[in-house]
Design an enzyme around this catalytic site. Sequence first.
Site: not given
Ligand code: SAM
Length: 468
Positions: A116, A118-119, A139, A237
Amino acid sequence: MTVTGQIRKKEFLSLKLPEAFITKYTRLLGDSAPAFFASFDEPVYSGFRLNPLREQPTDLPLTDPVPYTHWGYYGKVSGRSLPHQSGAVYSQEPSAMFVGEVAQPQPGERVLDLCASPGGKSTHLSSFLQNQGLLVSNEIMPKRAKVLAENLERFGVANALILNETPEKIAKTFPVFFDKVLVDAPCSGEGMFRKDPDAMSYWTPEYPQACADRQHDILREAVKVLKPGGELIYSTCTFAPEEDEQMIAWLLATYPEFEVVPITKTAGIVDGKPEWADGNPALAGTARLFPHLMKGEGHFVAKLRCREAIGTAKKFKGQRPNLSVEQRDLLAKFAKTTLTQTFDHKQLLTFGDQLYLMPIDTPDLGKLKVVRPGLHLGTFKKNRFEPSYALALALPADAVQTEIPITMADWRQVVHGDTITVTGLSINKGWARLTCEHQPVAFGKVVGQTIKNFFPKGLRFKAYEDEQ
Ligand SMILES: C[S@@+](CC[C@H](N)C(=O)[O-])C[C@H]1O[C@@H](n2cnc3c(N)ncnc32)[C@H](O)[C@@H]1O
């Protein structure tokens, strides 16, 4: 503030794209490859979403709506402006807004945002939930989980349980529990190369497959938490088929309990490409956002319905409230003098001297790593209760007895941490919510004509006049 939301870059990014990336997408995209590569030299679009729980700010450029959204606009809002600080807006890349729109939960539902921080998506999901139901916003990275909590609080989200857990632990805690689950997966980020060219430095031809391996692991857990009839929204993305259509093809082949729900597309958003995976025609129901076809960065979104639960539900055991009689009295005294409402004691939970309002349906928190077990209401001090910044930003307009409208000049002082002096106050002692241009700012404590500043120390900043 730019009205169009386009930020022009000085460099020709297309010249810096990795050679193997160019070869791969020349092969995959065929005739449309030149337009795709040319888009890397075009300006990046920025955007923001209005907060439907807030009064609409008057001085924002609301001329260019993002067509597929409820609350999205093209444009840039400063991170040091009143609309940002008060949570009247959330800045979000326009393509990323499509994910929340596809998820579109109903008020009252149980929703999980598994990755989630930064949100951006969590705040968007909360706008649909209207603070009703349960939003579990998780997160895995501790520092990023803290940022997530700050952003949700600024946006006035009152029904979120914020966790810092692994997908495995989430699946163990919440089997067959949610109506909607969003997996906004960590990915190779190819769709963000234009916005953040540094992302190119991580890219190798093998990187998408390494990301796909991690996405398989995350999805294996995510599928276990959905109720029958519930929906899984998966997004990335990146343009990489390994992480997009091939991920959904794998999911459908591995879990016949799931089916693709076709996504309605407008404004240049196009069908997913079955031929980039196993040819399953259902994959056309997923969505691709390409920067040469629409006004935004690269994204992929899929929606899947869970026909049958994977695993069995646990008997629901809710988290028990734990307020002492003394704490109850202090809270009641605060509410009587400051608010027009009280809180349901069944939802109140203390962690040390910190008080939280748990969302309805909060399960036993057991050994979970909890960042916020709900809305932070405030802190019990010796013989008194001190309301939190999060509460000031979450309470609706009519929930506070005394609101003190302050000027923009006063607002700059408050966010900087200074004490302000206001004449003609309706009270001469006690808590009041400061507002500026009808937006909540923070609680302040009135002592005569002075307002003691309770704007959180860690969030203070210097705001400049021309940034409004
Ligand atoms: C694309 S970003 C999320 C962006 C967020 N949904 C937003 O809209 O602001 C993916 C997130 O997955 C987390 N992440 C990394 N490895 C992960 C894992 N093994 N399991 C779950 N989350 C993970 C990262 O730290 C990151 O914050």
